[in-house]
Design a protein around this motif. Sequence first.
Motif, PDB file in Angstrom:
ATOM      1  N   CYS A  92      -7.260  -3.338 -13.038  1.00 52.15           N
ATOM      2  CA  CYS A  92      -7.057  -2.038 -12.408  1.00 52.15           C
ATOM      3  C   CYS A  92      -8.427  -1.486 -12.041  1.00 52.15           C
ATOM      4  O   CYS A  92      -9.332  -1.427 -12.878  1.00 52.15           O
ATOM      5  CB  CYS A  92      -6.353  -1.096 -13.381  1.00 52.15           C
ATOM      6  SG  CYS A  92      -6.054   0.544 -12.699  1.00 52.15           S
TER       7      CYS A  92
ATOM      8  N   ALA B  76      -8.736   6.211  -5.028  1.00 52.31           N
ATOM      9  CA  ALA B  76      -7.833   5.094  -4.741  1.00 52.31           C
ATOM     10  C   ALA B  76      -7.713   4.216  -5.981  1.00 52.31           C
ATOM     11  O   ALA B  76      -8.637   4.147  -6.801  1.00 52.31           O
ATOM     12  CB  ALA B  76      -8.342   4.266  -3.561  1.00 52.31           C
TER      13      ALA B  76
ATOM     14  N   GLN C 298      -9.817   2.578   4.205  1.00 52.45           N
ATOM     15  CA  GLN C 298      -9.132   1.357   3.781  1.00 52.45           C
ATOM     16  C   GLN C 298     -10.125   0.202   3.642  1.00 52.45           C
ATOM     17  O   GLN C 298     -10.095  -0.537   2.655  1.00 52.45           O
ATOM     18  CB  GLN C 298      -8.019   0.999   4.765  1.00 52.45           C
ATOM     19  CG  GLN C 298      -6.866   1.966   4.717  1.00 52.45           C
ATOM     20  CD  GLN C 298      -5.836   1.711   5.808  1.00 52.45           C
ATOM     21  OE1 GLN C 298      -6.073   0.985   6.762  1.00 52.45           O
ATOM     22  NE2 GLN C 298      -4.675   2.318   5.653  1.00 52.45           N
TER      23      GLN C 298
ATOM     24  N   ARG D  52      -3.227  10.260   4.381  1.00 53.82           N
ATOM     25  CA  ARG D  52      -3.162   8.956   5.039  1.00 53.82           C
ATOM     26  C   ARG D  52      -4.592   8.466   5.216  1.00 53.82           C
ATOM     27  O   ARG D  52      -5.377   9.095   5.928  1.00 53.82           O
ATOM     28  CB  ARG D  52      -2.476   9.054   6.407  1.00 53.82           C
ATOM     29  CG  ARG D  52      -1.050   9.542   6.330  1.00 53.82           C
ATOM     30  CD  ARG D  52      -0.152   8.419   5.828  1.00 53.82           C
ATOM     31  NE  ARG D  52       1.197   8.934   5.663  1.00 53.82           N
ATOM     32  CZ  ARG D  52       1.938   8.727   4.598  1.00 53.82           C
ATOM     33  NH1 ARG D  52       1.487   8.007   3.607  1.00 53.82           N
ATOM     34  NH2 ARG D  52       3.141   9.222   4.517  1.00 53.82           N
TER      35      ARG D  52
ATOM     36  N   SER E 294       0.835  -1.194   0.000  1.00 57.84           N
ATOM     37  CA  SER E 294       0.000   0.000   0.000  1.00 57.84           C
ATOM     38  C   SER E 294       0.869   1.243   0.000  1.00 57.84           C
ATOM     39  O   SER E 294       1.857   1.313   0.703  1.00 57.84           O
ATOM     40  CB  SER E 294      -0.909   0.005   1.230  1.00 57.84           C
ATOM     41  OG  SER E 294      -1.727   1.131   1.216  1.00 57.84           O
ATOM     42  N   ALA E 295       0.483   2.191  -0.797  1.00 57.00           N
ATOM     43  CA  ALA E 295       1.172   3.470  -0.833  1.00 57.00           C
ATOM     44  C   ALA E 295       0.120   4.568  -0.822  1.00 57.00           C
ATOM     45  O   ALA E 295      -1.028   4.341  -1.166  1.00 57.00           O
ATOM     46  CB  ALA E 295       2.025   3.581  -2.098  1.00 57.00           C
ATOM     47  N   THR E 296       0.516   5.743  -0.445  1.00 57.39           N
ATOM     48  CA  THR E 296      -0.397   6.873  -0.427  1.00 57.39           C
ATOM     49  C   THR E 296       0.336   8.088  -0.949  1.00 57.39           C
ATOM     50  O   THR E 296       1.555   8.105  -1.060  1.00 57.39           O
ATOM     51  CB  THR E 296      -0.893   7.176   0.999  1.00 57.39           C
ATOM     52  OG1 THR E 296       0.232   7.497   1.815  1.00 57.39           O
ATOM     53  CG2 THR E 296      -1.629   5.991   1.599  1.00 57.39           C
ATOM     54  N   SER E 297      -0.436   9.127  -1.261  1.00 56.31           N
ATOM     55  CA  SER E 297       0.207  10.383  -1.608  1.00 56.31           C
ATOM     56  C   SER E 297       0.896  10.910  -0.351  1.00 56.31           C
ATOM     57  O   SER E 297       0.559  10.522   0.764  1.00 56.31           O
ATOM     58  CB  SER E 297      -0.830  11.388  -2.118  1.00 56.31           C
ATOM     59  OG  SER E 297      -1.625  11.840  -1.057  1.00 56.31           O
TER      60      SER E 297
ATOM     61  N   ASP F 170      -1.666  -4.457  -5.267  1.00 62.46           N
ATOM     62  CA  ASP F 170      -1.246  -3.088  -4.965  1.00 62.46           C
ATOM     63  C   ASP F 170      -2.479  -2.267  -4.611  1.00 62.46           C
ATOM     64  O   ASP F 170      -3.504  -2.384  -5.288  1.00 62.46           O
ATOM     65  CB  ASP F 170      -0.532  -2.471  -6.171  1.00 62.46           C
ATOM     66  CG  ASP F 170       0.154  -1.153  -5.848  1.00 62.46           C
ATOM     67  OD1 ASP F 170       0.381  -0.851  -4.650  1.00 62.46           O
ATOM     68  OD2 ASP F 170       0.470  -0.410  -6.799  1.00 62.46           O
ATOM     69  N   VAL F 171      -2.385  -1.484  -3.559  1.00 64.16           N
ATOM     70  CA  VAL F 171      -3.457  -0.580  -3.144  1.00 64.16           C
ATOM     71  C   VAL F 171      -2.825   0.775  -2.896  1.00 64.16           C
ATOM     72  O   VAL F 171      -1.867   0.880  -2.127  1.00 64.16           O
ATOM     73  CB  VAL F 171      -4.152  -1.070  -1.851  1.00 64.16           C
ATOM     74  CG1 VAL F 171      -5.222  -0.076  -1.407  1.00 64.16           C
ATOM     75  CG2 VAL F 171      -4.732  -2.460  -2.043  1.00 64.16           C
ATOM     76  N   ARG F 172      -3.342   1.810  -3.577  1.00 64.29           N
ATOM     77  CA  ARG F 172      -2.805   3.158  -3.406  1.00 64.29           C
ATOM     78  C   ARG F 172      -3.936   4.159  -3.272  1.00 64.29           C
ATOM     79  O   ARG F 172      -4.861   4.154  -4.066  1.00 64.29           O
ATOM     80  CB  ARG F 172      -1.957   3.561  -4.614  1.00 64.29           C
ATOM     81  CG  ARG F 172      -0.622   2.868  -4.657  1.00 64.29           C
ATOM     82  CD  ARG F 172       0.149   3.262  -5.884  1.00 64.29           C
ATOM     83  NE  ARG F 172      -0.287   2.358  -6.959  1.00 64.29           N
ATOM     84  CZ  ARG F 172      -0.157   2.605  -8.243  1.00 64.29           C
ATOM     85  NH1 ARG F 172       0.371   3.725  -8.654  1.00 64.29           N
ATOM     86  NH2 ARG F 172      -0.577   1.729  -9.137  1.00 64.29           N
TER      87      ARG F 172
ATOM     88  N   LEU G 236      -4.648   7.904  -3.768  1.00 65.84           N
ATOM     89  CA  LEU G 236      -4.067   9.067  -4.424  1.00 65.84           C
ATOM     90  C   LEU G 236      -4.489  10.349  -3.731  1.00 65.84           C
ATOM     91  O   LEU G 236      -3.807  11.369  -3.840  1.00 65.84           O
ATOM     92  CB  LEU G 236      -4.466   9.082  -5.897  1.00 65.84           C
ATOM     93  CG  LEU G 236      -4.122   7.801  -6.671  1.00 65.84           C
ATOM     94  CD1 LEU G 236      -4.571   7.927  -8.117  1.00 65.84           C
ATOM     95  CD2 LEU G 236      -2.641   7.482  -6.577  1.00 65.84           C
TER      96      LEU G 236
END
Length: 139
Positions: free
Chosen positions: A117, A92, A15, A9, A2-5, A83-85, A87
């Motif tokens: 995607c 997301a 989530q 958060r 997981s990533a975020t801008s 992958d979970v992001r 933005l």
Amino acid sequence: MSATSASFRPSPVDQAGVAALPGRIVAAWAQHDADAFGAVFAEDGTMILPNLYLKGRDAIVAYMRDAFAGPYRGTSVTGQPIDVRFLSAEVAVVLTEGGVLLPGDDAVAPERAIRACWLMVRRDGAWRLAAYQNSPGGA
């Protein structure tokens, strides 16, 4: 995974909301419920599959209703996030690997494997699928 801008958060509620959408699609498919499948999408959502482009929840529901009665009859789907992001607080992206299972299958055959995607947006306090695209999973 997981990533975020840098400036956002996600909360545990966000989530969970994002994580629930692929599961809702899997559950709707298991029931062959085109309306529940379409309810995951934003009203103006899009779905792109090989050789197919649909825009709007109504078009997606109509297609899935026919597909569940025809070529997808008796099938199920599976998918796992890779992958979970997030933005932003409103957008997301989730990438998944999975595929279509024929009746009796306990694993996805290579020719039915997909990577997908999922572009998710928060609308009126709920997470919706704005755009979904899949392509063959390949090797």
